[in-house]
Scaffold this active site. Structure first.
Site, PDB file in Angstrom:
ATOM      1  N   SER A   1       0.677  -1.343  -0.127  1.00 16.71           N
ATOM      2  CA  SER A   1       0.060  -0.084   0.050  1.00 16.71           C
ATOM      3  C   SER A   1       0.803   1.362   0.003  1.00 16.71           C
ATOM      4  O   SER A   1       0.208   2.352  -0.039  1.00 16.71           O
ATOM      5  CB  SER A   1      -0.848   0.092   1.112  1.00 16.71           C
ATOM      6  OG  SER A   1      -2.101  -0.802   0.969  1.00 16.71           O
TER       7      SER A   1
ATOM      8  N   THR B   1      -6.885 -20.368   4.187  1.00 15.43           N
ATOM      9  CA  THR B   1      -5.734 -21.092   4.509  1.00 15.43           C
ATOM     10  C   THR B   1      -4.434 -20.505   3.693  1.00 15.43           C
ATOM     11  O   THR B   1      -4.831 -20.045   2.417  1.00 15.43           O
ATOM     12  CB  THR B   1      -5.766 -22.582   4.291  1.00 15.43           C
ATOM     13  OG1 THR B   1      -5.875 -22.830   3.049  1.00 15.43           O
ATOM     14  CG2 THR B   1      -7.062 -23.099   5.019  1.00 15.43           C
TER      15      THR B   1
ATOM     16  N   TYR C   1      -9.941   2.733   6.306  1.00 16.01           N
ATOM     17  CA  TYR C   1      -9.145   2.601   5.332  1.00 16.01           C
ATOM     18  C   TYR C   1      -9.614   1.488   4.443  1.00 16.01           C
ATOM     19  O   TYR C   1     -10.020   0.397   4.928  1.00 16.01           O
ATOM     20  CB  TYR C   1      -7.738   1.963   6.004  1.00 16.01           C
ATOM     21  CG  TYR C   1      -6.697   1.530   5.343  1.00 16.01           C
ATOM     22  CD1 TYR C   1      -5.840   2.652   4.843  1.00 16.01           C
ATOM     23  CD2 TYR C   1      -6.389   0.407   4.813  1.00 16.01           C
ATOM     24  CE1 TYR C   1      -4.906   2.549   3.898  1.00 16.01           C
ATOM     25  CE2 TYR C   1      -5.574   0.120   3.981  1.00 16.01           C
ATOM     26  CZ  TYR C   1      -4.657   1.217   3.498  1.00 16.01           C
ATOM     27  OH  TYR C   1      -3.637   0.830   2.538  1.00 16.01           O
TER      28      TYR C   1
ATOM     29  N   THR D   1       2.224   2.746   5.333  1.00 15.20           N
ATOM     30  CA  THR D   1       2.600   1.216   5.492  1.00 15.20           C
ATOM     31  C   THR D   1       2.248   0.295   4.193  1.00 15.20           C
ATOM     32  O   THR D   1       1.484   0.895   3.335  1.00 15.20           O
ATOM     33  CB  THR D   1       1.855   0.583   6.750  1.00 15.20           C
ATOM     34  OG1 THR D   1       0.648   0.652   6.540  1.00 15.20           O
ATOM     35  CG2 THR D   1       2.573   1.093   8.077  1.00 15.20           C
ATOM     36  N   GLY D   2       2.945  -0.729   4.159  1.00 14.57           N
ATOM     37  CA  GLY D   2       2.398  -1.649   3.231  1.00 14.57           C
ATOM     38  C   GLY D   2       2.481  -3.137   3.268  1.00 14.57           C
ATOM     39  O   GLY D   2       3.496  -3.509   4.102  1.00 14.57           O
TER      40      GLY D   2
END
Length: 402
Positions: free
Chosen positions: A109, A172, A208, A351-352
């Site tokens: 991101s 999963t 977000y 952040t990403g």
């Protein structure tokens, strides 16, 4: 175009994590989210004292790759208050090659900062009106019954768009890798939020959402007539000589030297997840870069080299104080960035996160301290916060506080 049965499939689990890993509400006391309101957020950021670097703490922050389980980590610190670069782990479990400074990784991101910068450049050129509804630029893309949603409301996550529906089963790690070659179009992604009621009236709350930047990138393409990646290349990558930064599009590989990302399977074995079709993150999380390139980008951005003062100021302006996150916590997203105060140091950036990759690009507004990190967790869950918090504490605490 994918088959109809796959058209709604999109790996959205990271949307919640990518925006919260560095700014989680309820984190330890050392991590306090900046209060709402532009004045409150910006006052400590201009001329605040940043402590001297504690290189021992930095080394310790990335040394423990067992808690959380990760295969590699690297941190770059720059700015007027000190410089440092360090790594741990290996870039490739097969060859055991150590991590190097020119190794690329998926930045998730952090892509949004590039997109927001281009949109703000177009606004400065009077090609995009930030107060105009996205429906003006993309007629027919959203359902006719949706209320007007402004470009600003997309960029600061106050759109109120409905929740996604028809997403794939990614419960999963094995199922995650089954979908690694799924191919998506922007319209496919918008279709996921085209059903059900709005979550809230646009502009009244903050949540977000990656889909906001899918729509923003679509606006870039509609206004310019070019792929949004081409505009990022023309306006940011090439002028800043970010030679290891790219927008991969439908190419699932990372070219040149890079750090591999791995996922732990249900039985604990690790599988390489580096090769992964990023069209599922189109416009909001698909880019590739290095710590050096991201440091150069945020430095140029905060220095005013990419945006005029009026547009840059929007990146440091939070919504009005009455606009809060949907969980009631203070708003923390501006027009393109997010903010946090750690140990009294206010940072702005992004952040990403992608499968096998976790990263951040942050700085004080005056650039006394710039930080870019990337590590490679094997589990996509909240355990990643342990590494993030160690790094955040190390880059803001300094030796004088222990």
């Amino acid at each position: 175009m994918p088959p109809a049965s796959r058209r709604r499939r999109r790996a959205l689990a990271g949307a919640a994590l990518a925006g919260s890993l560095f700014l989680t509400v309820g984190a330890p006391a050392a991590l306090a989210v900046a209060d709402t309101g532009a004045a409150a957020a910006l006052a400590p950021a201009r001329g605040q004292a940043v402590p001297p670097l504690d290189t021992q703490a930095l080394r310790a922050a990335i040394a423990n790759l067992g808690d959380p389980q990760a295969t590699a980590a690297q941190v770059r610190v720059d700015g007027s208050a000190g410089r440092w670069y360090g790594t741990s782990g290996v870039a490739d479990l097969r060859t055991k090659r150590p991590v190097r400074q020119d190794d690329a990784f998926r930045i998730g991101s952090i892509t949004k900062v590039f997109v927001a910068t281009v949109v703000l450049q177009l606004a400065a050129e009077h090609k995009v009106d930030l107060d105009a509804p996205v429906q003006r630029y993309l007629p027919g893309v959203l359902p006719a019954g949706f209320p007007p949603i402004t470009i600003t409301q997309l960029l600061n996550h106050t759109s109120g768009l409905p929740s996604e529906s028809g997403t794939p089963d990614l419960s999963t790690p094995e199922k995650v890798l089954e979908h690694r070659y799924d191919r998506w179009t922007p319209r496919d992604m918008v279709s996921l939020v085209s059903h059900g009621p709005m979550k809230f009236e646009p502009g009244t709350k903050q949540e977000y959402r990656g889909i906001n930047y899918v729509l923003a990138a679509m606006v870039v393409e509609k206004v310019t007539g070019h792929a949004y990646g081409e505009e990022i290349g023309k306006r940011i990558i090439r002028p800043l000589h970010l030679t290891r930064t790219s927008v991969p599009g439908s190419d699932p590989t990372i070219h040149g030297p890079h750090v591999h990302g791995y996922l732990a399977m249900s039985d604990g074995t690790l599988r390489d997840a580096t090769v992964y079709d990023q069209t599922e993150a189109w416009g909001e999380g698909e880019m590739i870069s290095t710590t050096g390139d991201l440091d150069r980008f945020i430095s140029a951005l905060f220095s005013g080299r990419l945006l005029p003062a009026a547009q840059l100021e929007k990146m440091f302006t939070l919504p009005p104080s009455n606009v809060r996150m949907v969980d009631g916590s203070p708003a923390r997203y501006s027009t393109g960035l997010q903010t946090v105060t750690v140990n009294g140091v206010t940072l702005w950036g992004k952040t990403g996160e992608r499968y096998g990759y976790n990263s951040a690009m942050v700085a004080t507004r005056d650039q006394q301290r710039r930080v870019v990190y990337s590590f490679n967790p094997t589990h996509r869950d909240q355990t990643q916060m342990k590494m993030t918090l160690r790094i955040a504490d190390a880059v803001t605490k300094g030796k004088s506080q222990g």
